[in-house]
Motif scaffolding. Structure first.
Motif, PDB file in Angstrom:
ATOM      1  N   ARG A 341      24.617  20.943  38.811  1.00 31.43           N
ATOM      2  CA  ARG A 341      25.371  21.905  38.010  1.00 31.43           C
ATOM      3  C   ARG A 341      25.502  23.211  38.798  1.00 31.43           C
ATOM      4  O   ARG A 341      24.536  23.654  39.453  1.00 31.43           O
ATOM      5  CB  ARG A 341      24.667  22.144  36.681  1.00 31.43           C
ATOM      6  N   LEU A 368      24.221  18.429  29.262  1.00 26.72           N
ATOM      7  CA  LEU A 368      25.376  19.250  29.624  1.00 26.72           C
ATOM      8  C   LEU A 368      26.148  19.636  28.372  1.00 26.72           C
ATOM      9  O   LEU A 368      26.100  18.913  27.352  1.00 26.72           O
ATOM     10  CB  LEU A 368      26.306  18.502  30.590  1.00 26.72           C
ATOM     11  N   ASP A 372      30.336  23.753  31.205  1.00 31.20           N
ATOM     12  CA  ASP A 372      29.518  23.684  32.420  1.00 31.20           C
ATOM     13  C   ASP A 372      30.361  23.177  33.577  1.00 31.20           C
ATOM     14  O   ASP A 372      31.317  22.408  33.391  1.00 31.20           O
ATOM     15  CB  ASP A 372      28.321  22.755  32.211  1.00 31.20           C
ATOM     16  N   VAL A 374      30.188  21.111  37.198  1.00 37.61           N
ATOM     17  CA  VAL A 374      29.375  20.191  37.986  1.00 37.61           C
ATOM     18  C   VAL A 374      30.048  19.949  39.328  1.00 37.61           C
ATOM     19  O   VAL A 374      31.248  20.187  39.501  1.00 37.61           O
ATOM     20  CB  VAL A 374      29.173  18.856  37.242  1.00 37.61           C
TER      21      VAL A 374
END
Length: 394
Positions: A341, A368, A372, A374
């Motif tokens: 992340r 998650l 967010d 990634v």
């Protein structure tokens, strides 16, 4: 003094350049934003198209078919289009022994006809004589010269002679038929004569799919000649692994792809109750279940024919508005699923729990949240806390 300052300045510049050259730079990475979306899990398998109802036209009788001028793709009309014609087959060749036997039988039958004709002439002569005697006896009985008993005896003998003549004529007819049969046994190939022909007409309206017996040839009753079907009446069949088939329900949405045209919408009509054992390309025995699908708009598949290869995608699960992560961001760390992340310009190792997934995204049940960011396709250079620089999106 000035010289020392210059040397020191140069040395500091070199040190700064080396420090800048060897200072760790942020790794360039691809990123994706976690968001809520609909997730559809599908089962993908190779299948083929087939015409729903195929009619096999067979020879109704044994004989010799004339050459069939129709070909695959030709249209036919029910009860109008003549598909084939069958005429009587010529008799087989006679070898020397069979020919002598047939000639002897014919000669014997001919002699029997002559004997029967002689018996008929004899019966006719006797009947003529007895009729004359009966006429004389009736005249004498009318004058009272002979008794009624003598007249009745003469009448009986005349009637008996009539019956004997009828029997002789019947025997002659039998002998003549036997002669015809014996002479027919002598007919050889190329000399047979008979009515032509028995025509076979199309049982349905459609197109010819294949012709199995195009050339003129001798066939037995029941020999397949051609197959007929309606190319517009298509269905799709696919053999799906039994562990995947248990998740499929009749009416499930499906898609037909990689057939040479645009994706076609379809739905599952039937999952057959019995599995079949098939050997995969790797030599592994698998239990597969035939699944039948209908096209929602057959007119979109005009170029699709019988037996064409297709790829079938059947929906087995649909999730609405689920937190999802791209499959490209996931990797295994031990037994757990993990992602990197993006947090404050650094890669942070994050363990996640995932639910259902397809080829593109997976459902995130824990670890998650929407929003967010990634890292996609994490390389071996990444580790927890490493500085990263997201690449600009194309």
């Amino acid at each position: 003094m000035l010289r020392r300052l210059m040397m020191l300045l140069v040395l500091l510049t070199v040190i700064a350049g080396l420090a800048w050259a060897f200072w760790p730079r942020p790794l360039p990475v691809e990123t994706a934003v976690i968001e809520n979306r609909d997730i559809v899990v599908t089962v993908e398998e190779e299948g083929k198209s087939r015409i729903r109802e195929i009619f096999t036209v067979s020879a109704p009788i044994g004989g010799q078919t004339l050459r069939i001028d129709l070909h695959a793709g030709d249209p036919v009309v029910k009860d109008e289009t003549v598909l084939a014609a069958i005429r009587p087959a010529a008799p087989g060749l006679l070898d020397a022994r069979l020919k002598r036997v047939a000639e002897a039988a014919a000669a014997s039958a001919e002699a029997g006809v002559g004997l029967a004709q002689a018996e008929v002439r004899q019966a006719e002569a006797r009947l003529a004589f007895l009729r004359t005697e009966l006429s004389r006896a009736e005249r004498l009985a009318a004058k009272g010269t002979i008794s009624d008993s003598a007249r009745d005896k003469a009448r009986l003998e005349a009637e008996t002679a009539e019956a004997i003549l009828a029997s002789a004529r019947s025997a002659l007819a039998v002998r003549e038929r036997e002669l015809e049969r014996a002479e027919a046994a002598l007919i050889e190939t190329g000399t047979a004569e008979g009515p032509c022909c028995t025509e076979i007409k199309a049982p349905v309206t459609g197109k010819i799919l294949r012709v199995m017996a195009e050339s003129e040839q001798v066939v037995q009753a029941g020999t397949p000649l051609m197959e007929i079907g309606d190319p517009a009446d298509l269905e799709i069949t696919a053999d799906i692994l039994s562990r995947d088939a248990v998740e499929i329900n009749p009416g499930a949405a499906a898609e037909i792809v990689n057939w040479g045209g645009p994706p076609l919408a379809a739905k599952v009509r039937r999952i057959e109750p019995s599995a079949v054992t098939k050997v995969s390309a790797l030599g592994i025995e698998e239990q597969r279940v035939p699944v039948i699908l209908d096209l929602l708009d057959p007119h979109q598949a005009k170029q699709l024919g019988d037996g064409f290869r297709v790829i079938v995608r059947v929906a087995v699960w649909t999730g609405k508005d689920r937190v999802s992560v791209p499959i490209a961001a996931l990797f295994r760390r031990g037994a757990a699923w993990t992602v990197y992340r993006l947090d404050g310009g650094r890669a942070v190792l994050q363990t996640v729990e995932i639910g259902r997934r397809n080829d593109d995204v997976a459902e995130v049940t824990e670890g998650l949240s929407a929003g967010d960011v990634v890292i996609l396709h994490p390389s071996d250079q990444l580790s927890d806390g490493v500085r990263v620089a997201p690449l600009a999106a194309d």
